[in-house]
Design a protein around this motif. Sequence first.
Motif, PDB file in Angstrom:
ATOM      1  N   LEU A 381       0.844  -1.184   0.000  1.00  0.00           N
ATOM      2  CA  LEU A 381       0.000   0.000   0.000  1.00  0.00           C
ATOM      3  C   LEU A 381       0.886   1.242   0.000  1.00  0.00           C
ATOM      4  O   LEU A 381       1.864   1.326   0.769  1.00  0.00           O
ATOM      5  CB  LEU A 381      -0.897   0.027   1.249  1.00  0.00           C
ATOM      6  N   THR A 382       0.545   2.198  -0.834  1.00  0.00           N
ATOM      7  CA  THR A 382       1.359   3.414  -0.952  1.00  0.00           C
ATOM      8  C   THR A 382       1.470   4.148   0.375  1.00  0.00           C
ATOM      9  O   THR A 382       2.540   4.649   0.750  1.00  0.00           O
ATOM     10  CB  THR A 382       0.738   4.351  -2.003  1.00  0.00           C
ATOM     11  N   SER A 383       0.380   4.193   1.133  1.00  0.00           N
ATOM     12  CA  SER A 383       0.387   4.939   2.394  1.00  0.00           C
ATOM     13  C   SER A 383       1.394   4.358   3.392  1.00  0.00           C
ATOM     14  O   SER A 383       2.064   5.096   4.116  1.00  0.00           O
ATOM     15  CB  SER A 383      -1.016   4.940   3.016  1.00  0.00           C
ATOM     16  N   ILE A 384       1.534   3.037   3.419  1.00  0.00           N
ATOM     17  CA  ILE A 384       2.484   2.400   4.340  1.00  0.00           C
ATOM     18  C   ILE A 384       3.915   2.706   3.913  1.00  0.00           C
ATOM     19  O   ILE A 384       4.774   3.038   4.746  1.00  0.00           O
ATOM     20  CB  ILE A 384       2.238   0.879   4.412  1.00  0.00           C
ATOM     21  N   HIS A 385       4.180   2.637   2.596  1.00  0.00           N
ATOM     22  CA  HIS A 385       5.517   2.972   2.108  1.00  0.00           C
ATOM     23  C   HIS A 385       5.857   4.430   2.404  1.00  0.00           C
ATOM     24  O   HIS A 385       7.010   4.754   2.755  1.00  0.00           O
ATOM     25  CB  HIS A 385       5.607   2.701   0.603  1.00  0.00           C
ATOM     26  N   GLU A 386       4.876   5.298   2.306  1.00  0.00           N
ATOM     27  CA  GLU A 386       5.111   6.716   2.597  1.00  0.00           C
ATOM     28  C   GLU A 386       5.422   6.917   4.084  1.00  0.00           C
ATOM     29  O   GLU A 386       6.320   7.695   4.442  1.00  0.00           O
ATOM     30  CB  GLU A 386       3.892   7.546   2.205  1.00  0.00           C
ATOM     31  N   LEU A 387       4.676   6.213   4.951  1.00  0.00           N
ATOM     32  CA  LEU A 387       4.929   6.348   6.381  1.00  0.00           C
ATOM     33  C   LEU A 387       6.330   5.865   6.751  1.00  0.00           C
ATOM     34  O   LEU A 387       7.015   6.467   7.590  1.00  0.00           O
ATOM     35  CB  LEU A 387       3.872   5.558   7.177  1.00  0.00           C
ATOM     36  N   LEU A 388       6.770   4.777   6.122  1.00  0.00           N
ATOM     37  CA  LEU A 388       8.124   4.269   6.382  1.00  0.00           C
ATOM     38  C   LEU A 388       9.185   5.233   5.862  1.00  0.00           C
ATOM     39  O   LEU A 388      10.203   5.477   6.512  1.00  0.00           O
ATOM     40  CB  LEU A 388       8.306   2.889   5.743  1.00  0.00           C
ATOM     41  N   SER A 389       8.932   5.814   4.675  1.00  0.00           N
ATOM     42  CA  SER A 389       9.922   6.736   4.103  1.00  0.00           C
ATOM     43  C   SER A 389       9.936   8.072   4.843  1.00  0.00           C
ATOM     44  O   SER A 389      10.921   8.819   4.773  1.00  0.00           O
ATOM     45  CB  SER A 389       9.628   6.960   2.617  1.00  0.00           C
ATOM     46  N   ASP A 390       8.855   8.395   5.571  1.00  0.00           N
ATOM     47  CA  ASP A 390       8.795   9.643   6.328  1.00  0.00           C
ATOM     48  C   ASP A 390       9.717   9.638   7.548  1.00  0.00           C
ATOM     49  O   ASP A 390       9.967  10.687   8.144  1.00  0.00           O
ATOM     50  CB  ASP A 390       7.356   9.914   6.805  1.00  0.00           C
ATOM     51  N   ILE A 391      10.190   8.444   7.931  1.00  0.00           N
ATOM     52  CA  ILE A 391      11.061   8.352   9.112  1.00  0.00           C
ATOM     53  C   ILE A 391      12.438   8.906   8.748  1.00  0.00           C
ATOM     54  O   ILE A 391      13.199   8.299   7.988  1.00  0.00           O
ATOM     55  CB  ILE A 391      11.179   6.885   9.600  1.00  0.00           C
ATOM     56  N   ASP A 392      12.770  10.080   9.274  1.00  0.00           N
ATOM     57  CA  ASP A 392      14.006  10.789   8.904  1.00  0.00           C
ATOM     58  C   ASP A 392      15.144  10.365   9.837  1.00  0.00           C
ATOM     59  O   ASP A 392      15.539  11.108  10.726  1.00  0.00           O
ATOM     60  CB  ASP A 392      13.799  12.301   8.970  1.00  0.00           C
ATOM     61  N   HIS A 393      15.627   9.142   9.657  1.00  0.00           N
ATOM     62  CA  HIS A 393      16.632   8.634  10.594  1.00  0.00           C
ATOM     63  C   HIS A 393      17.909   9.463  10.525  1.00  0.00           C
ATOM     64  O   HIS A 393      18.309   9.959   9.486  1.00  0.00           O
ATOM     65  CB  HIS A 393      16.917   7.159  10.347  1.00  0.00           C
ATOM     66  N   SER A 394      18.550   9.587  11.674  1.00  0.00           N
ATOM     67  CA  SER A 394      19.601  10.578  11.880  1.00  0.00           C
ATOM     68  C   SER A 394      20.971   9.949  12.043  1.00  0.00           C
ATOM     69  O   SER A 394      21.176   8.767  11.823  1.00  0.00           O
ATOM     70  CB  SER A 394      19.271  11.366  13.152  1.00  0.00           C
ATOM     71  N   GLY A 395      21.894  10.793  12.507  1.00  0.00           N
ATOM     72  CA  GLY A 395      23.244  10.333  12.792  1.00  0.00           C
ATOM     73  C   GLY A 395      23.314   9.393  13.981  1.00  0.00           C
ATOM     74  O   GLY A 395      24.392   8.888  14.314  1.00  0.00           O
ATOM     75  N   LEU A 396      22.167   9.169  14.635  1.00  0.00           N
ATOM     76  CA  LEU A 396      22.128   8.214  15.749  1.00  0.00           C
ATOM     77  C   LEU A 396      22.204   6.770  15.275  1.00  0.00           C
ATOM     78  O   LEU A 396      22.371   5.863  16.094  1.00  0.00           O
ATOM     79  CB  LEU A 396      20.837   8.403  16.563  1.00  0.00           C
ATOM     80  N   MET A 397      22.066   6.558  13.945  1.00  0.00           N
ATOM     81  CA  MET A 397      22.014   5.194  13.418  1.00  0.00           C
ATOM     82  C   MET A 397      23.238   4.371  13.822  1.00  0.00           C
ATOM     83  O   MET A 397      23.117   3.210  14.224  1.00  0.00           O
ATOM     84  CB  MET A 397      21.881   5.226  11.892  1.00  0.00           C
ATOM     85  N   ASP A 398      24.417   4.973  13.751  1.00  0.00           N
ATOM     86  CA  ASP A 398      25.634   4.221  14.076  1.00  0.00           C
ATOM     87  C   ASP A 398      25.654   3.834  15.549  1.00  0.00           C
ATOM     88  O   ASP A 398      26.100   2.742  15.912  1.00  0.00           O
ATOM     89  CB  ASP A 398      26.868   5.061  13.727  1.00  0.00           C
ATOM     90  N   ILE A 399      25.159   4.729  16.406  1.00  0.00           N
ATOM     91  CA  ILE A 399      25.086   4.415  17.832  1.00  0.00           C
ATOM     92  C   ILE A 399      24.149   3.237  18.063  1.00  0.00           C
ATOM     93  O   ILE A 399      24.463   2.297  18.798  1.00  0.00           O
ATOM     94  CB  ILE A 399      24.603   5.651  18.627  1.00  0.00           C
ATOM     95  N   VAL A 400      22.985   3.290  17.427  1.00  0.00           N
ATOM     96  CA  VAL A 400      21.981   2.236  17.585  1.00  0.00           C
ATOM     97  C   VAL A 400      22.515   0.890  17.121  1.00  0.00           C
ATOM     98  O   VAL A 400      22.318  -0.137  17.774  1.00  0.00           O
ATOM     99  CB  VAL A 400      20.693   2.617  16.824  1.00  0.00           C
ATOM    100  N   LYS A 401      23.200   0.878  15.995  1.00  0.00           N
ATOM    101  CA  LYS A 401      23.654  -0.382  15.403  1.00  0.00           C
ATOM    102  C   LYS A 401      24.833  -0.998  16.150  1.00  0.00           C
ATOM    103  O   LYS A 401      25.018  -2.219  16.142  1.00  0.00           O
ATOM    104  CB  LYS A 401      24.057  -0.168  13.938  1.00  0.00           C
ATOM    105  N   HIS A 402      25.665  -0.167  16.791  1.00  0.00           N
ATOM    106  CA  HIS A 402      26.928  -0.685  17.322  1.00  0.00           C
ATOM    107  C   HIS A 402      27.130  -0.357  18.798  1.00  0.00           C
ATOM    108  O   HIS A 402      28.268  -0.302  19.267  1.00  0.00           O
ATOM    109  CB  HIS A 402      28.107  -0.136  16.506  1.00  0.00           C
ATOM    110  N   CYS A 403      26.061  -0.173  19.528  1.00  0.00           N
ATOM    111  CA  CYS A 403      26.202   0.147  20.950  1.00  0.00           C
ATOM    112  C   CYS A 403      26.296  -1.125  21.788  1.00  0.00           C
ATOM    113  O   CYS A 403      25.953  -2.222  21.335  1.00  0.00           O
ATOM    114  CB  CYS A 403      25.018   0.994  21.420  1.00  0.00           C
ATOM    115  N   THR A 404      26.748  -0.948  23.022  1.00  0.00           N
ATOM    116  CA  THR A 404      26.811  -2.045  23.988  1.00  0.00           C
ATOM    117  C   THR A 404      25.927  -1.695  25.178  1.00  0.00           C
ATOM    118  O   THR A 404      26.060  -0.621  25.768  1.00  0.00           O
ATOM    119  CB  THR A 404      28.252  -2.261  24.482  1.00  0.00           C
ATOM    120  N   TYR A 405      25.017  -2.601  25.506  1.00  0.00           N
ATOM    121  CA  TYR A 405      24.131  -2.387  26.657  1.00  0.00           C
ATOM    122  C   TYR A 405      24.909  -2.624  27.950  1.00  0.00           C
ATOM    123  O   TYR A 405      25.569  -3.652  28.114  1.00  0.00           O
ATOM    124  CB  TYR A 405      22.942  -3.340  26.578  1.00  0.00           C
ATOM    125  N   ILE A 406      24.837  -1.661  28.894  1.00  0.00           N
ATOM    126  CA  ILE A 406      25.552  -1.796  30.166  1.00  0.00           C
ATOM    127  C   ILE A 406      24.586  -2.170  31.290  1.00  0.00           C
ATOM    128  O   ILE A 406      24.853  -3.077  32.069  1.00  0.00           O
ATOM    129  CB  ILE A 406      26.289  -0.483  30.510  1.00  0.00           C
TER     130      ILE A 406
END
Length: 629
Positions: A381-406
């Motif tokens: 559905l176009t609306s679902i693809h638009e909602l996913l593309s609306d997510i403006d992911h930031s420079g936090l991506m590297d932190i999220v992908k490679h962080c260690t939980y303490i």
Amino acid sequence: IRRLDESVVNRIAAGEVIQRPVSAVKELIENSLDAGSTSVNVVVKDGGLKLIQVSDDGHGIRYEDLPILCERHTTSKLSTYEDLQTIKSMGFRGEALASMTYVGHVTVTTITKGQLHGYRVSYRDGVMEQEPRPCAAVKGTQIMIENLFYNMSARRKTLQNSNDDYSKIVDLISRFAVHHINVSFSCRKHGTNKADVHTVSRLDAIRSVYGVSVARDLMEITASDDDPSRSVFKMEGFMSNANYVAKKTTMVLFINDRLVECTALKRTVEITYAATLPKASKPFIYMSIILPPEHVDVNVHPTKREVSLLNQENLVESIQNEVESKLRNSNMTRTFKSTKVPVNKMVRIDSQDPVGRLHAYLASVRSAVRQRRNPKETADLTSIHELLSDIDHSGLMDIVKHCTYIGMADDIFALLQHNTRLYLVNVVNLSKELMYQQVLRRFAHFNAIQLSDPAPISEIILIALKEEDKISGMNTELLKHKAELLQEYFCIHIDQQGNLSKLPVILDQYTPDMDHVPEFMLSLGNDVDWENEKNCFQAIAAALGNFYSMRAPLLPNPSGDGLQFYKRTLDDELIAEAETVWAQREWTIQHVLFPSMRLFLKPPNVMATNGTFVQVASLEKLYRIFERC
């Protein structure tokens, strides 16, 4: 500074090795097992203070060894320090028997193979009181300790409850009996003929010692690893299934046939049970772990109760994964009983009322139709693809992908490390966004959480509104009208009578807190723009994200600020429930939320500024500060 007299040194050491009667029994049984015994019989009087008698059919003690039998640091188990690296016997220090003679009156009767008669000799303060006397004897050795702690009045006064000490001795022997199935164990009180422990096979031992109800709800478990870079071990045992109910954890752990405790493993198992079962119960666990002797340091505790393991963290993780897998499979076949609960008891409305929990009405059973670890399918559905593309992911991506939980810093914030920086992360905001994005990705492709009883949404919404019957009725009719859309796209099942029966699985291994169902259903009725497709889907996904977010439980944290609340209530069951709920949440955050976050979350730009991610330290700057200091 003065040098202590040797007798003082020995008595202090004895008090550390023999802490209470059960300590002496443990040492004597281990000696019997080292002697190759197939039968071990224990007799106890007054909880072991008046008498402890341990008899076995082992190979006995040689006549020429009797003079130094009870001297400190005399042993047949090793001769050089390097022997500790490959030790297989239970004992090795040569301290136990000596310690017993410094705090009790010890008599030894023994006979070795081929001898016509045995010998009896008494010991005090590590030495023989007289020469060994010939006597009639049966195969093996009998060691008798009388008047334990006769010369330690303070210790003796703290051990006046003989029933308590006898129960500890029975529990100890029960553990040995469960593991050593080729050895016959018995334990009885002096003056009685009935044995309180008597066993044959392992499952029979568990059935005999812990009861039929325990043995009935056990399942076998095995795990192993032969990768030297991780860990090398073999484990087998029994663990309780989802139908087992108990208020206290029972863990019988043997490592290389040595009865020990492992706090890290026990805690991990408890948390796994709490996080995996819908209503967590304390488990029963028997495990026998075999490792290369050189991977176990047995010389780390005065009473040898604990050991140190090479690659312990990897070993515990492997066992945890197997326990979790067995529990999930067990949980699918768990039997739930439906009980009708009054509407006013569905949610707790007063902090003093622990029974008012929506769990009682909406007890959920995790669905495991199929595990979908990488849910990339979405409805076309176009609306679902638009909602996913609306997510403006930031420079936090590297932190999220490679962080260690303490760990958790408090009830809301977790501490993460990324490279050399430490961050506080709001787990509520984080989980809310992750759930929202997962709803969009899994759109129209959900597994289901089946509620044990269909719940009338009119009454659920009424709980959220407190009163307002008219609004509750209007929202109920609206949601019944939209039931087909909710079921097809979001796996929210509402029948024609207005009962909620299913909810979607958004993250595998995770079930939301059912206390928040009322506000979720009210949000669906009040906050969704049903006329605009994109806005409609976005609002429903947001409502689900808010509902499934990992908010703090309603019960106060018993290890945090809520401690004063529980001191006032004096309710042990309420404290136990709170400890379980909070432990389950912490385990879920570490083992479900953060692994899923690394895989699926695209952090929006706003998270860098709204307090979701807050940098609290830079290790490079800390190092500079330390250098100046």
